[in-house]
Scaffold this active site. Structure first.
Site, PDB file in Angstrom:
ATOM      1  N   LYS A  86       1.428  -0.486  -9.759  1.00 16.56           N
ATOM      2  CA  LYS A  86       0.856  -0.971  -8.588  1.00 16.56           C
ATOM      3  C   LYS A  86      -0.067  -2.043  -7.835  1.00 16.56           C
ATOM      4  O   LYS A  86       0.422  -2.867  -7.628  1.00 16.56           O
ATOM      5  CB  LYS A  86       0.388   0.089  -7.101  1.00 16.56           C
ATOM      6  CG  LYS A  86       1.905   1.569  -7.471  1.00 16.56           C
ATOM      7  CD  LYS A  86       1.628   2.890  -6.616  1.00 16.56           C
ATOM      8  CE  LYS A  86       2.908   3.391  -6.226  1.00 16.56           C
ATOM      9  NZ  LYS A  86       2.251   4.773  -5.807  1.00 16.56           N
ATOM     10  N   GLN A 130      -1.863   8.132  -4.029  1.00 10.31           N
ATOM     11  CA  GLN A 130      -1.207   8.883  -5.317  1.00 10.31           C
ATOM     12  C   GLN A 130      -0.851  10.034  -5.646  1.00 10.31           C
ATOM     13  O   GLN A 130      -2.480  11.350  -5.227  1.00 10.31           O
ATOM     14  CB  GLN A 130      -1.863   8.233  -6.940  1.00 10.31           C
ATOM     15  CG  GLN A 130      -0.651   8.482  -7.360  1.00 10.31           C
ATOM     16  CD  GLN A 130       0.421   7.783  -7.287  1.00 10.31           C
ATOM     17  OE1 GLN A 130       0.365   6.351  -6.752  1.00 10.31           O
ATOM     18  NE2 GLN A 130       1.755   8.508  -7.500  1.00 10.31           N
ATOM     19  N   ASP A 153       3.334   3.995   2.649  1.00  9.97           N
ATOM     20  CA  ASP A 153       4.629   4.935   1.237  1.00  9.97           C
ATOM     21  C   ASP A 153       5.563   5.636   2.392  1.00  9.97           C
ATOM     22  O   ASP A 153       6.446   6.105   2.680  1.00  9.97           O
ATOM     23  CB  ASP A 153       3.900   5.472   0.999  1.00  9.97           C
ATOM     24  CG  ASP A 153       3.512   5.606  -0.460  1.00  9.97           C
ATOM     25  OD1 ASP A 153       4.134   4.948  -0.753  1.00  9.97           O
ATOM     26  OD2 ASP A 153       3.115   6.181  -1.039  1.00  9.97           O
TER      27      ASP A 153
END
Length: 325
Positions: A86, A130, A153
């Site tokens: 990422k 994460q 997200d």
């Protein structure tokens, strides 16, 4: 007709460029037709190019760029790998990245404080934590701390709830959004198709089911308590799998000429490989390509497009914050 909630994605051509099919390998199936191997890397490259162009335009016009904050807890090898990918993708397109690393044994309050700091930072337009987190931390509560306006997200209850209600969420979850993108790029008709989603996780299984329904598919979910999963799956025109069990879905589970979107990715020991392992999906690839009409490989299918969707969501958040069109 594509529903309104797709408006936050990068606009695609109605018919994808021919090179997406020509650059992908094909395999003969039992009836003499070919199985298209859907090239997620090429699709992700195209999306990242479009994102980079928009970011350059933003920099030239207002002197600003999007920022992404990433919270990483502990030293899980897979989580560290995903975060590195990422960060690299952000650098490629011009998104500023802010990595906050916390030790494995950190407290929930420490995570809250870091997320809150990123929420309040005007240079940060997207915040992700994460997952998975260490077991002593409450993932649901930590995800809820992320500002819905920066939830790139797409996992905040507000965004998932809006998706479930058929309304426009601020952000569509990245992996489900990638699945739809792959199907659209391949020219697959989603409306009226029978779709089976294997897995009901909050990160991918549940939101991909909701998103497919918004595209007017008839969706069934197979999970640990489902009886005769092979029979259910064999009825599907489209199979989306995210259960994390390598090669669980065998060739006889699949309807001839179905389309397979394999979201699973697990390390499997392989002494022949330099690193001692290989990445394998949920679907037995060697068997599936003899049956289905199209399939995403693992790796190189859903994964790269998922990361490109994270970049796209972060760009959209920055455009909203700057009122930039």
């Amino acid at each position: 007709m594509i529903p309104r909630l797709w408006r936050f994605s990068i606009r695609l051509q109605k018919h994808p460029p021919l090179h997406y099919f020509q650059s992908s390998p094909f395999s003969k199936v039992a009836n003499g037709k070919t199985c298209a191997i859907i090239d997620g890397k090429s699709i992700a490259k195209d999306i990242k190019s479009r994102v980079a162009d928009e970011i350059n335009k933003m920099k030239n016009c207002i002197g600003k760029c999007p920022g992404l904050g990433i919270v990483l807890v502990g030293k899980r090898e897979d989580s560290n790998t995903f975060v590195r990918l990422k960060l690299r993708a952000c650098q490629e397109v011009g998104i500023a990245s802010f990595l906050e690393q916390l030790p494995e044994d950190c407290s929930q309050d420490e995570v809250f404080d870091v997320v809150s700091k990123l929420n309040d930072d005007p240079d940060v337009h997207g915040v992700i934590v994460q997952l998975p987190l260490p077991q002593h931390l409450n993932e649901d509560k930590i995800v809820e701390i992320v500002s819905p306006e920066k939830d790139v997200d797409g996992l905040h209850p507000l965004n998932i709830g809006m998706l479930a209600m058929g309304r426009d969420p601020l952000f569509i979850p990245c992996a489900p959004k990638a699945c739809i993108e792959l199907l659209l790029r391949q020219g697959i008709e989603i409306a009226s198709s029978r779709v089976v989603v294997l897995g009901k996780s909050k990160i991918s299984g549940l939101p991909v089911s909701l998103l497919l329904q918004s595209h007017l598919a008839t969706v069934s979910t197979v999970h640990a308590c489902s009886e005769n999963p092979e029979h259910i799956t064999r009825q599907a025109d489209i199979i989306v799998s995210d259960v994390g069990i390598p090669n669980m879905v065998r060739g006889h589970w699949l309807k001839p000429e179905a389309v397979v979107i394999d979201m699973g990715a697990k390390q499997v020991k392989d002494p022949s490989r330099q690193r001692g392992f290989r990445i394998t999906g949920d679907v037995c690839y060697e068997e599936a390509i003899k049956v289905v009409s199209a399939i995403t490989p693992v790796p190189g299918g859903v994964g790269p497009v998922t990361i490109s969707m994270l970049l796209s969501n972060t760009l959209e958040s920055a455009k909203r914050a700057f009122k930039f069109t």
